[in-house]
Design a protein around this motif. Structure first.
Motif, PDB file in Angstrom:
ATOM      1  N   THR A 246      -4.268  -4.634  -5.759  1.00 35.24           N
ATOM      2  CA  THR A 246      -4.085  -4.527  -4.198  1.00 35.24           C
ATOM      3  C   THR A 246      -2.804  -3.418  -4.150  1.00 35.24           C
ATOM      4  OG1 THR A 246      -2.418  -6.034  -4.617  1.00 35.24           O
ATOM      5  CG2 THR A 246      -4.133  -6.580  -3.966  1.00 35.24           C
ATOM      6  N   PRO A 247      -3.009  -2.988  -3.088  1.00 35.88           N
ATOM      7  CA  PRO A 247      -1.945  -1.212  -3.029  1.00 35.88           C
ATOM      8  C   PRO A 247      -0.635  -1.737  -2.974  1.00 35.88           C
ATOM      9  CG  PRO A 247      -2.598  -2.110  -0.639  1.00 35.88           C
ATOM     10  CD  PRO A 247      -3.751  -2.777  -1.925  1.00 35.88           C
ATOM     11  N   SER A 248      -0.091  -2.988  -2.771  1.00 40.89           N
ATOM     12  CA  SER A 248       1.531  -3.350  -2.892  1.00 40.89           C
ATOM     13  C   SER A 248       2.236  -3.374  -4.393  1.00 40.89           C
ATOM     14  CB  SER A 248       1.818  -5.060  -1.763  1.00 40.89           C
ATOM     15  OG  SER A 248       1.608  -4.463  -0.259  1.00 40.89           O
ATOM     16  N   PHE A 249       1.227  -3.808  -5.403  1.00 42.99           N
ATOM     17  CA  PHE A 249       1.696  -4.335  -6.258  1.00 42.99           C
ATOM     18  C   PHE A 249       1.900  -3.405  -7.444  1.00 42.99           C
ATOM     19  CE2 PHE A 249       0.411  -4.998 -10.639  1.00 42.99           C
ATOM     20  CZ  PHE A 249       1.423  -6.029 -11.668  1.00 42.99           C
ATOM     21  N   PRO A 250       1.381  -2.409  -7.241  1.00 42.63           N
ATOM     22  CA  PRO A 250       1.820  -0.981  -8.181  1.00 42.63           C
ATOM     23  C   PRO A 250       3.285  -0.063  -7.277  1.00 42.63           C
ATOM     24  CG  PRO A 250       0.288  -0.406  -7.111  1.00 42.63           C
ATOM     25  CD  PRO A 250      -0.122  -1.711  -6.995  1.00 42.63           C
ATOM     26  N   HIS A 251       2.792  -0.581  -5.338  1.00 43.04           N
ATOM     27  CA  HIS A 251       4.400  -0.104  -4.295  1.00 43.04           C
ATOM     28  C   HIS A 251       5.128  -0.857  -5.475  1.00 43.04           C
ATOM     29  CE1 HIS A 251       1.627   1.645  -1.271  1.00 43.04           C
ATOM     30  NE2 HIS A 251       0.858   2.203  -2.766  1.00 43.04           N
ATOM     31  N   LEU A 252       5.879  -1.455  -5.433  1.00 46.30           N
ATOM     32  CA  LEU A 252       6.741  -2.453  -5.510  1.00 46.30           C
ATOM     33  C   LEU A 252       7.014  -1.909  -7.211  1.00 46.30           C
ATOM     34  CD1 LEU A 252       6.700  -6.260  -4.802  1.00 46.30           C
ATOM     35  CD2 LEU A 252       7.104  -3.932  -3.762  1.00 46.30           C
ATOM     36  N   GLN A 253       7.021  -1.689  -8.060  1.00 50.68           N
ATOM     37  CA  GLN A 253       6.621  -1.307  -9.600  1.00 50.68           C
ATOM     38  C   GLN A 253       7.765   0.376  -9.136  1.00 50.68           C
ATOM     39  OE1 GLN A 253       4.761  -0.874 -13.848  1.00 50.68           O
ATOM     40  NE2 GLN A 253       3.317  -0.605 -12.013  1.00 50.68           N
TER      41      GLN A 253
ATOM     42  N   ASP B  62      20.619   1.067   1.840  1.00 56.91           N
ATOM     43  CA  ASP B  62      19.244   2.319   0.917  1.00 56.91           C
ATOM     44  C   ASP B  62      17.897   1.215   0.801  1.00 56.91           C
ATOM     45  OD1 ASP B  62      20.476   4.100   2.497  1.00 56.91           O
ATOM     46  OD2 ASP B  62      21.585   4.993   0.414  1.00 56.91           O
ATOM     47  N   LEU B  63      17.822   0.344   0.036  1.00 53.98           N
ATOM     48  CA  LEU B  63      17.686  -0.337  -0.849  1.00 53.98           C
ATOM     49  C   LEU B  63      16.675  -0.959   0.125  1.00 53.98           C
ATOM     50  CD1 LEU B  63      15.831  -1.533  -2.949  1.00 53.98           C
ATOM     51  CD2 LEU B  63      17.859  -3.579  -3.265  1.00 53.98           C
ATOM     52  N   VAL B  64      17.333  -1.784   1.543  1.00 59.75           N
ATOM     53  CA  VAL B  64      16.552  -2.234   2.666  1.00 59.75           C
ATOM     54  C   VAL B  64      15.949  -1.629   3.194  1.00 59.75           C
ATOM     55  CG1 VAL B  64      17.786  -3.517   4.310  1.00 59.75           C
ATOM     56  CG2 VAL B  64      18.830  -4.293   2.759  1.00 59.75           C
ATOM     57  N   ALA B  65      16.618  -0.558   3.222  1.00 59.21           N
ATOM     58  CA  ALA B  65      15.650   0.867   4.412  1.00 59.21           C
ATOM     59  C   ALA B  65      13.826   1.166   3.549  1.00 59.21           C
ATOM     60  CB  ALA B  65      15.889   1.635   4.985  1.00 59.21           C
ATOM     61  N   ILE B  66      14.021   1.136   2.426  1.00 62.40           N
ATOM     62  CA  ILE B  66      13.470   1.347   1.136  1.00 62.40           C
ATOM     63  C   ILE B  66      12.151   0.381   1.410  1.00 62.40           C
ATOM     64  CG2 ILE B  66      13.274   2.239  -1.015  1.00 62.40           C
ATOM     65  CD1 ILE B  66      15.200   3.219  -1.516  1.00 62.40           C
ATOM     66  N   LEU B  67      12.656  -1.061   1.001  1.00 64.23           N
ATOM     67  CA  LEU B  67      11.690  -2.206   0.935  1.00 64.23           C
ATOM     68  C   LEU B  67      11.636  -2.164   2.067  1.00 64.23           C
ATOM     69  CD1 LEU B  67      13.940  -5.209  -0.230  1.00 64.23           C
ATOM     70  CD2 LEU B  67      12.424  -3.421  -1.529  1.00 64.23           C
ATOM     71  N   GLY B  68      11.833  -1.815   3.160  1.00 64.35           N
ATOM     72  CA  GLY B  68      10.876  -1.724   5.199  1.00 64.35           C
ATOM     73  C   GLY B  68      10.091  -0.895   4.774  1.00 64.35           C
ATOM     74  N   SER B  69       9.978   0.035   4.399  1.00 68.96           N
ATOM     75  CA  SER B  69       9.028   1.481   4.941  1.00 68.96           C
ATOM     76  C   SER B  69       8.035   0.994   3.584  1.00 68.96           C
ATOM     77  CB  SER B  69      10.049   2.754   4.032  1.00 68.96           C
ATOM     78  OG  SER B  69      10.298   2.592   2.701  1.00 68.96           O
ATOM     79  N   ILE B  70       8.447   0.923   2.689  1.00 65.38           N
ATOM     80  CA  ILE B  70       6.949   0.316   1.405  1.00 65.38           C
ATOM     81  C   ILE B  70       5.947  -0.488   2.247  1.00 65.38           C
ATOM     82  CG2 ILE B  70       6.359  -0.773  -0.536  1.00 65.38           C
ATOM     83  CD1 ILE B  70       9.019  -0.185  -1.838  1.00 65.38           C
ATOM     84  N   ASP B  71       6.357  -0.812   3.093  1.00 69.41           N
ATOM     85  CA  ASP B  71       5.268  -1.872   3.662  1.00 69.41           C
ATOM     86  C   ASP B  71       4.769  -3.258   2.981  1.00 69.41           C
ATOM     87  OD1 ASP B  71       4.541  -2.618   5.624  1.00 69.41           O
ATOM     88  OD2 ASP B  71       2.404  -1.599   6.344  1.00 69.41           O
ATOM     89  N   PHE B  72       5.359  -4.071   2.703  1.00 73.09           N
ATOM     90  CA  PHE B  72       4.343  -4.512   1.421  1.00 73.09           C
ATOM     91  C   PHE B  72       4.966  -6.248   2.161  1.00 73.09           C
ATOM     92  CE2 PHE B  72       8.295  -7.455   0.239  1.00 73.09           C
ATOM     93  CZ  PHE B  72       9.113  -5.879   0.646  1.00 73.09           C
TER      94      PHE B  72
END
Lengths: 320, 581
Positions: free
Chosen positions: B544-551, B564-574
């Motif tokens: 799945t794509p989200s697994f490496p993205h969260l890493q 900023d972390l909140v914005a980053i989490l939102g922009s990763i889209d997982f």
């Protein structure tokens, strides 16, 4: 009617009106935001959902009055009372209409500024006493934000004091018979509105609360009636700021055709709606951006406004 | 040696022919077996030594071989580790396999790819394979107190095999204590020379972590010094479940991997099964699949768009975008009957033909959405506060993205126009006209902008589907098509028996191994299927794509502030279901 009876009637009437209005505002805000967000909002309890407020109140009163075991109990209980108390106190100097208003003080404007500054204590103490990391971050943000915006709020009104030549709010209103101060003091108006939103901690300046970041910020640990007090305090603050904008920049009760009280209420209502619309329309800036904006943009702007207004007033008084 | 792929000769030139065994799979890329001792050298050579290198560690997982009946002529071991590498320059993959016994240790590849960290932890958690030299070899998906390694064939798959579950107070306390975050274990200090750090638990229940996801933050004021993501709260053992479902009845489980992607999840799975079974689907099936998948891409991106705006504090956009998403669901409902999880694709086709009047619904939506998107540009993308919150926040470059296994909009936002639909067209995407939007700076704003433009491109694709929908059957005429065509079942006994078996037992897919990766809503989603000639898969690996993205989160958030972390989490889209599976 004796003078003291008149005063008591004023106090009781205004207190009741403000509290009732702030409760009604909960309904109004939810309906208006619903309208702007393509949904209904509360429309089931009573006509137009009006009784939703009553239902919410019953719920809030019936909730367990809980203090977290790790909180600083005395301060935790005191904090929500402070905000309601000081915002209501500030209402004392608002000149609603000729003959309506609690106190007519020579230093009315200063009293308003002092009282609205005190409300920051409520938020900071709540954040501190909760003994919760999110609440602490919220409290810290509140302290920094409200202290810095306090500075411009005061300075933005000094132009009006120069023009009116008085700190007395009734005299400020009376001196607008020839024209509202929003025209000569437009910069002051803009800065005051921005600082006012920051004072009431509403979006886009709701950083102490910031539910996306800090869960519920300074009132994360609050529930039941104590949470309700913060809620009501916020709405009273909203009415207060709207009323002050009207008093200082839009001629207060002055207007043709309608009774003074109606004019005042109408204008105040328009600003309340404006604030609610802001909440529906804008995202939230970051904490450091907010501070940057305050100190680097607003402060120079308001100082410039002060200098220019001073020069104009001085030039007007010079003998030809 | 496999002569179809030049990389095989290159490997033999470098290392000699002796160490390699080439396995024949149903994929279009080589599978090479290497001795465990030499594996890291080979991987390192493939990443940086070879011309046109394999720079991305696309996937890394294991297989428990102990119950396998059909074993190809390859090194025999209890477990197999499979490294799946991707070369952008060659537009080709390679799979490196290593045979391990139960007691053998594998040297860790974290020194070559930082992305190997979580994959190796997962392999340890699920199979008990030890990696020597791994910095934090501990459980990642299962709770820290778990006994056993779930994806081993001897680990029970159902609760009923495990005895009744009880939670006495003492055990509950112990479980909660096991979740306590100890900064020292992650090499963090509690204070520096000038300040004491605050450790903040963000999640597993927090408004902006998009599901059950926990990040332990080390804070200096509001500035993030370090972060440790903790996943696994949404783990349902989807890969384990595959081993007890039939090939056909596993399809509904795939819907729930990326639960915003709907039928998009079915696609790589059925494509991989069809590859194993050798099924060619009719043109109409391909086009229906593309249309529904693109509609779901729009639906998923709309959710992203709204929640991203909400994460940076805007209250209203999410309501508008969810309303629009309902329009997508109206179409999906009319076609499939379901909404979020329609489970609509089948092995060799789709469940039913398009209903009468589908074209009217789709046409209406195609006219409805574009003006709304233009309006949202003003509301969100052009808003100065939104720009201030997202521009220059959470930046990474193309190199970093490849190093960490980032695919999808996160990769394209760095300026690389890599889209599997264009680079490796599947399901007939080569027949469609559409553009690949790319960003420049690789920050939160660009990731958002890329997705917004992707919605417009998806609308273009859907319009082409609408105008050029081919006539023909909605199922392939193939014995393994499931459920099979029914026309002749009541006329001759052979067809009736074949139909009965296909429906009751499910199809028997020929032994073999196949991988299919697609451009899913959140990045590249791939299924590696291993069939042992049975009615159930022997192993299903879901990349799945989200697994490496969260890493990547610790890397992106260091030095940033909590908002900023909140914005980053939102922009990763997982979505956490996509991470934990």
């Amino acid at each position: 009617m004796s003078e003291s009876a008149h005063a008591w009637l004023n106090i009781a009437g205004i207190l009741f009106a403000v509290l009732a209005l702030s409760a009604l505002l909960i309904w109004l805000e939810r309906r208006l935001i619903g309208l702007w967000q393509d949904r209904y909002g509360p429309n089931r309890v009573g006509p137009f959902g009006l009784l939703q407020v009553v239902a919410d109140m019953i719920k809030i009163f019936a909730k367990e009055d809980w203090v977290p075991p790790f909180a600083d109990k005395a301060v935790f209980v005191l904090a929500p009372a402070v905000i309601v108390l000081v915002t209501l106190m500030a209402f004392a100097v608002v000149p609603i209409a000729p003959g309506i208003g609690v106190a007519d003080m020579n230093i009315g404007l200063l009293f308003f500024l002092a009282m609205s500054s005190l409300s920051v204590y409520s938020v900071v103490l709540a954040g501190w006493a909760s003994n919760n990391k999110y609440a602490l971050l919220g409290g810290m943000r509140a302290a920094a934000q409200m202290l810095s915006y306090e500075v411009f709020m005061g300075l933005s009104l000094m132009g009006i004091v120069m023009l009116a030549g008085s700190f007395n709010l009734r005299e400020v209103v009376e001196s607008q018979r020839d024209g509202w101060y929003v025209v000569p003091q437009f910069i002051g108006f803009v800065v005051f509105v921005i600082a006012g939103i920051a004072e009431t901690r509403r979006l886009p300046f709701d950083l102490p609360e910031a539910e996306a970041e800090l869960v519920a910020g300074f009132h994360t640990e609050y529930s039941g009636l104590k949470f309700g007090l913060f809620f009501v305090g916020e709405y009273i603050g909203l009415i207060l700021i709207s009323a002050m904008i009207v008093t200082l920049f839009f001629g207060g009760w002055l207007g043709d055709g309608l009774p003074p009280l109606a004019w005042f209420c109408l204008k105040t209502f328009a600003f309340i709606c404006f604030f609610i619309l802001l909440r529906a329309a804008l995202p939230r800036p970051r904490y450091d951006q907010l501070m940057d904006y305050g100190w680097k943009a607003m402060l120079p702007l308001v100082l410039l406004n002060l200098a220019v207004t001073g020069a104009v007033v001085l030039a007007g008084r010079m003998p030809p | 040696m496999d002569n179809r792929f030049p990389i095989c000769q290159e490997l033999c030139r470098q290392f000699g022919e002796a160490p390699f065994i080439f396995q024949d799979t149903r994929d279009d890329f080589p599978t090479v077996w290497v001795d465990p001792g030499q594996a890291l050298d080979v991987l390192r050579y493939l990443k940086s030594g070879v011309e046109r290198p394999y720079r991305m560690l696309y996937d890394l997982s294991a297989i428990d071989e102990r119950l396998r009946k059909h074993r190809p002529a390859v090194p025999q071991g209890d477990f197999t580790l499979a490294y799946h590498l991707l070369s952008f320059e060659r537009n080709e993959d390679i799979r490196i396999k290593v045979a391990l016994t139960e007691s053998s240790k594998m040297p860790s590849a974290t020194g070559i790819w930082p992305a190997a960290n979580w994959y190796e932890r997962e392999a340890w958690d699920m199979f008990g394979i030890e990696f020597a030299g791994h910095p934090h070899l501990r459980r990642i998906l299962m709770p820290p107190t778990w006994q056993g390694h779930p994806l081993r064939k001897d680990h029970p798959a159902r609760a009923t095999e495990m005895g009744p579950f009880t939670l006495p107070v003492a055990k509950e306390r112990a479980e909660q204590e096991a979740l306590r975050f100890h900064p020292e274990e992650w090499g963090m200090t509690r204070s520096s020379d000038s300040t004491d750090f605050m450790f903040l638990n963000m999640g597993p229940n927090h408004p902006s972590v998009h599901g059950v996801f926990r990040i332990a933050l080390e804070l200096d004021g509001e500035e993030i010094v370090d972060a440790v993501p903790d996943i696994g709260y949404h783990h349902r053992g989807a890969e384990k479940m595959a081993e007890r479902q039939t090939w056909h009845t596993y399809i509904p489980y795939t819907d729930r991997i990326d639960y915003l992607g709907g039928v998009m999840n079915n696609l790589p799975y059925v494509l991989a099964v069809e590859k194993l079974a050798g099924i060619e689907v009719p043109e109409r099936v391909k086009t229906i699949r593309v249309m529904l998948a693109e509609l779901f891409r729009i639906a998923s991106h709309l959710v992203f768009y709204g929640t991203m705006a909400q994460d940076v504090g805007a209250l209203s956009p999410v309501f508008f975008m969810f309303t629009d998403r309902e329009r997508v669901f109206d179409i999906v409902e009319a076609v499939c009957g379901g909404r979020m999880h329609p489970e609509w694709f089948r092995i060799g086709g789709v469940a039913q033909d398009l209903p009468r009047g589908w074209d009217g619904l789709v046409r209406e939506f195609l006219d409805y959405l574009p003006p709304r998107l233009d309006e949202y540009d003003k509301l969100v993308m052009q808003n100065a506060i939104f720009k201030g919150r997202t521009q220059g926040v959470g930046c990474y470059g193309t190199e970093e993205a490849i190093e960490w296994g980032v695919t999808g909009a996160g990769l394209r936002a760095t300026g690389m126009d890599w889209d599997f639909r264009k680079k490796r067209p599947y399901s007939g995407y080569e027949q469609f006209e559409f553009d690949i939007p790319i960003g420049r700076r690789g920050d939160c704003y660009d990731r958002c902008a890329v997705r917004v433009e992707e919605m417009r491109q998806s609308l273009r694709i859907v319009r082409q589907c609408l105008e050029n929908m081919p006539a023909g059957p909605y199922k392939a005429d193939h014995p393994l098509t499931t459920p099979p065509l029914k026309e002749r079942t009541m006329h001759d006994i052979e067809t009736l028996i074949a139909h009965f078996l296909g429906v009751s037992w499910g199809p028997v897919i020929p032994p073999g191994e196949a991988f299919v990766g697609i451009e899913a809503t959140k990045g590249s989603n791939g299924y590696t299927l291993i069939s042992d000639g049975s009615t159930a898969p022997y192993r299903v690996r879901i990349r799945t794509p989200s697994f490496p993205h969260l890493q990547m989160i610790p890397l992106l958030s260091r030095g940033a502030m909590v908002p900023d972390l909140v914005a980053i989490l939102g922009s990763i889209d997982f979505v956490m279901a996509d991470v934990d599976r």
